[in-house]
Design a protein around this motif. Structure first.
Motif, PDB file in Angstrom:
ATOM      1  N   GLU A   1      62.958  64.435  26.315  1.00  0.00           N
ATOM      2  CA  GLU A   1      63.005  66.058  25.400  1.00  0.00           C
ATOM      3  C   GLU A   1      61.595  66.078  25.815  1.00  0.00           C
ATOM      4  O   GLU A   1      60.689  66.021  25.747  1.00  0.00           O
ATOM      5  CB  GLU A   1      62.616  65.908  24.092  1.00  0.00           C
ATOM      6  CG  GLU A   1      64.063  65.287  23.806  1.00  0.00           C
ATOM      7  CD  GLU A   1      64.032  65.133  22.071  1.00  0.00           C
ATOM      8  OE1 GLU A   1      63.101  64.653  21.417  1.00  0.00           O
ATOM      9  OE2 GLU A   1      65.591  64.256  21.343  1.00  0.00           O
ATOM     10  N   ARG A   2      61.545  67.673  25.327  1.00  0.00           N
ATOM     11  CA  ARG A   2      60.826  68.473  26.094  1.00  0.00           C
ATOM     12  C   ARG A   2      60.461  69.750  25.483  1.00  0.00           C
ATOM     13  O   ARG A   2      60.896  70.878  24.711  1.00  0.00           O
ATOM     14  CB  ARG A   2      61.040  69.063  27.423  1.00  0.00           C
ATOM     15  CG  ARG A   2      59.559  69.617  28.035  1.00  0.00           C
ATOM     16  CD  ARG A   2      59.607  69.572  30.000  1.00  0.00           C
ATOM     17  NE  ARG A   2      58.624  69.950  30.483  1.00  0.00           N
ATOM     18  CZ  ARG A   2      58.478  70.970  31.644  1.00  0.00           C
ATOM     19  NH1 ARG A   2      59.182  71.681  31.714  1.00  0.00           N
ATOM     20  NH2 ARG A   2      57.335  70.884  32.114  1.00  0.00           N
ATOM     21  N   LYS A   3      58.638  70.579  24.954  1.00  0.00           N
ATOM     22  CA  LYS A   3      58.450  72.023  24.084  1.00  0.00           C
ATOM     23  C   LYS A   3      58.745  72.261  25.270  1.00  0.00           C
ATOM     24  O   LYS A   3      56.897  71.893  25.987  1.00  0.00           O
ATOM     25  CB  LYS A   3      58.347  71.375  22.962  1.00  0.00           C
ATOM     26  CG  LYS A   3      58.666  70.809  22.533  1.00  0.00           C
ATOM     27  CD  LYS A   3      57.633  70.869  20.697  1.00  0.00           C
ATOM     28  CE  LYS A   3      58.102  69.958  20.034  1.00  0.00           C
ATOM     29  NZ  LYS A   3      59.683  70.249  19.355  1.00  0.00           N
ATOM     30  N   ALA A   4      58.671  74.116  25.832  1.00  0.00           N
ATOM     31  CA  ALA A   4      57.932  74.581  26.457  1.00  0.00           C
ATOM     32  C   ALA A   4      57.751  76.487  25.619  1.00  0.00           C
ATOM     33  O   ALA A   4      58.687  76.708  24.963  1.00  0.00           O
ATOM     34  CB  ALA A   4      58.567  74.979  27.746  1.00  0.00           C
ATOM     35  N   ALA A   5      56.845  76.749  26.367  1.00  0.00           N
ATOM     36  CA  ALA A   5      56.802  78.338  26.642  1.00  0.00           C
ATOM     37  C   ALA A   5      56.923  79.198  27.858  1.00  0.00           C
ATOM     38  O   ALA A   5      56.335  78.867  28.097  1.00  0.00           O
ATOM     39  CB  ALA A   5      55.574  78.717  25.701  1.00  0.00           C
ATOM     40  N   ARG A   6      57.779  80.657  27.482  1.00  0.00           N
ATOM     41  CA  ARG A   6      57.644  81.493  28.578  1.00  0.00           C
ATOM     42  C   ARG A   6      57.674  82.857  27.869  1.00  0.00           C
ATOM     43  O   ARG A   6      56.924  83.478  27.176  1.00  0.00           O
ATOM     44  CB  ARG A   6      58.873  81.039  28.760  1.00  0.00           C
ATOM     45  CG  ARG A   6      60.067  79.479  29.135  1.00  0.00           C
ATOM     46  CD  ARG A   6      60.818  79.990  30.423  1.00  0.00           C
ATOM     47  NE  ARG A   6      61.102  78.263  30.958  1.00  0.00           N
ATOM     48  CZ  ARG A   6      60.170  78.020  31.746  1.00  0.00           C
ATOM     49  NH1 ARG A   6      59.371  78.812  32.175  1.00  0.00           N
ATOM     50  NH2 ARG A   6      60.401  76.447  32.481  1.00  0.00           N
ATOM     51  N   VAL A   7      57.463  83.210  29.411  1.00  0.00           N
ATOM     52  CA  VAL A   7      56.531  84.388  29.102  1.00  0.00           C
ATOM     53  C   VAL A   7      57.751  85.847  29.016  1.00  0.00           C
ATOM     54  O   VAL A   7      57.643  85.540  30.800  1.00  0.00           O
ATOM     55  CB  VAL A   7      55.040  84.945  29.008  1.00  0.00           C
ATOM     56  CG1 VAL A   7      54.444  85.815  29.315  1.00  0.00           C
ATOM     57  CG2 VAL A   7      53.910  83.773  28.571  1.00  0.00           C
ATOM     58  N   LEU A   8      57.864  86.747  28.792  1.00  0.00           N
ATOM     59  CA  LEU A   8      58.753  87.358  29.452  1.00  0.00           C
ATOM     60  C   LEU A   8      57.862  88.400  29.658  1.00  0.00           C
ATOM     61  O   LEU A   8      57.277  89.898  28.762  1.00  0.00           O
ATOM     62  CB  LEU A   8      59.401  88.411  27.874  1.00  0.00           C
ATOM     63  CG  LEU A   8      60.945  86.985  27.944  1.00  0.00           C
ATOM     64  CD1 LEU A   8      61.606  87.412  26.379  1.00  0.00           C
ATOM     65  CD2 LEU A   8      61.867  86.142  29.080  1.00  0.00           C
ATOM     66  N   LEU A   9      57.235  89.070  30.962  1.00  0.00           N
ATOM     67  CA  LEU A   9      55.890  89.844  30.647  1.00  0.00           C
ATOM     68  C   LEU A   9      56.892  90.561  32.300  1.00  0.00           C
ATOM     69  O   LEU A   9      56.859  91.058  32.909  1.00  0.00           O
ATOM     70  CB  LEU A   9      54.961  89.003  31.689  1.00  0.00           C
ATOM     71  CG  LEU A   9      54.044  89.834  32.613  1.00  0.00           C
ATOM     72  CD1 LEU A   9      52.892  90.028  31.084  1.00  0.00           C
ATOM     73  CD2 LEU A   9      52.529  89.295  33.495  1.00  0.00           C
ATOM     74  N   LEU A  10      55.900  92.312  30.716  1.00  0.00           N
ATOM     75  CA  LEU A  10      56.440  93.523  31.327  1.00  0.00           C
ATOM     76  C   LEU A  10      55.433  93.923  32.381  1.00  0.00           C
ATOM     77  O   LEU A  10      53.966  94.124  31.642  1.00  0.00           O
ATOM     78  CB  LEU A  10      57.354  94.194  30.047  1.00  0.00           C
ATOM     79  CG  LEU A  10      58.738  93.547  29.751  1.00  0.00           C
ATOM     80  CD1 LEU A  10      58.404  94.275  28.288  1.00  0.00           C
ATOM     81  CD2 LEU A  10      59.401  93.499  30.046  1.00  0.00           C
ATOM     82  N   ASP A  11      56.063  94.638  32.858  1.00  0.00           N
ATOM     83  CA  ASP A  11      54.475  95.883  33.108  1.00  0.00           C
ATOM     84  C   ASP A  11      54.423  96.684  33.274  1.00  0.00           C
ATOM     85  O   ASP A  11      55.028  97.058  32.295  1.00  0.00           O
ATOM     86  CB  ASP A  11      54.592  95.659  35.308  1.00  0.00           C
ATOM     87  CG  ASP A  11      55.891  96.405  35.582  1.00  0.00           C
ATOM     88  OD1 ASP A  11      56.650  97.048  34.835  1.00  0.00           O
ATOM     89  OD2 ASP A  11      55.937  96.255  36.778  1.00  0.00           O
ATOM     90  N   ARG A  12      53.537  98.102  33.589  1.00  0.00           N
ATOM     91  CA  ARG A  12      53.599  99.400  32.213  1.00  0.00           C
ATOM     92  C   ARG A  12      55.360  99.995  32.708  1.00  0.00           C
ATOM     93  O   ARG A  12      55.364 101.283  32.887  1.00  0.00           O
ATOM     94  CB  ARG A  12      52.832  99.967  32.723  1.00  0.00           C
ATOM     95  CG  ARG A  12      51.055  99.429  32.472  1.00  0.00           C
ATOM     96  CD  ARG A  12      49.707  99.955  32.948  1.00  0.00           C
ATOM     97  NE  ARG A  12      49.740 101.017  32.526  1.00  0.00           N
ATOM     98  CZ  ARG A  12      48.859 101.713  32.132  1.00  0.00           C
ATOM     99  NH1 ARG A  12      47.657 100.835  32.084  1.00  0.00           N
ATOM    100  NH2 ARG A  12      48.355 102.350  32.213  1.00  0.00           N
ATOM    101  N   SER A  13      55.937  99.613  33.940  1.00  0.00           N
ATOM    102  CA  SER A  13      57.296 100.216  34.639  1.00  0.00           C
ATOM    103  C   SER A  13      57.877  99.788  33.634  1.00  0.00           C
ATOM    104  O   SER A  13      59.364  99.886  34.565  1.00  0.00           O
ATOM    105  CB  SER A  13      57.368 100.643  35.835  1.00  0.00           C
ATOM    106  OG  SER A  13      56.063 100.758  36.417  1.00  0.00           O
ATOM    107  N   ASP A  14      58.196  98.799  32.605  1.00  0.00           N
ATOM    108  CA  ASP A  14      59.114  98.473  32.252  1.00  0.00           C
ATOM    109  C   ASP A  14      59.995  97.011  32.501  1.00  0.00           C
ATOM    110  O   ASP A  14      61.097  96.807  32.999  1.00  0.00           O
ATOM    111  CB  ASP A  14      59.541  99.235  31.226  1.00  0.00           C
ATOM    112  CG  ASP A  14      59.234  99.956  30.079  1.00  0.00           C
ATOM    113  OD1 ASP A  14      58.055  99.081  29.406  1.00  0.00           O
ATOM    114  OD2 ASP A  14      59.939 100.972  30.218  1.00  0.00           O
TER     115      ASP A  14
END
Length: 164
Positions: free
Chosen positions: A8-21
């Motif tokens: 079992e593991r916990k994780a964080a992810r990032v939906l990183l958008l630039d200035r052009s979406d």
């Protein structure tokens, strides 16, 4: 009869958008199956004592070189339980997906902060438009990523995180 050990593991992810979406994704692979690749958002497992937001910022810094001064980290917009195997081990990973934006345009990413093994398994970085996400035949994780990003761009963050 052998029993499969599931970590079992916990994780964080990032939906990183630039200035052009466009959304930043990394191409990764499983060392046990190097011919199979997929695209995934920056992120990874929580360190002991670390909360998901701290992990998201740390992972983003390690995998991209982007700091808090260069990224506006927003709320958790989605969560899921990912069940997968990696390098012959089986996992159940609770994941939180944060929405973030680059503060200014920066094309150069620096993955030198990654652990050596992790860096080797992230073979490529790419910024994707929603149309490119919808049009690709390549494997994207999590499933429904294109629709999630399109909805975030149209409506903004949801009141409660979406279950993927």
């Amino acid at each position: 009869m052998s029993t499969m050990v599931v970590r079992e593991r916990k994780a964080a992810r990032v939906l990183l958008l630039d200035r052009s979406d466009r959304l930043l994704l990394f191409r990764g692979f499983d060392p046990a199956e190097p011919e199979r690749t997929w695209w995934v958002a920056p992120g990874g497992g929580l360190d002991p004592g670390e909360d998901p937001r701290q992990a998201a910022l740390r992972e983003l810094r390690e995998e991209t070189g982007l700091t808090e001064a260069e990224v506006e980290l927003g709320p958790v917009v989605a969560e899921n339980l990912a069940v997968f195997s990696f390098d012959g081990r089986h996992y159940e990973q609770q994941q939180w997906f944060y929405l973030a934006r680059t503060v200014r345009d920066r094309t150069h990413l620096d993955s030198s902060g990654c652990e050596p093994g992790e860096r080797d398994q992230l073979t490529e970085a790419r910024w994707w438009s929603v149309a490119e996400l919808r049009g690709t035949t390549e494997q994207l994780y999590p499933q429904g990523l294109a629709d999630l990003v399109a909805g975030l761009l149209k409506d903004g963050p949801p009141v409660l995180p979406v279950r993927l």
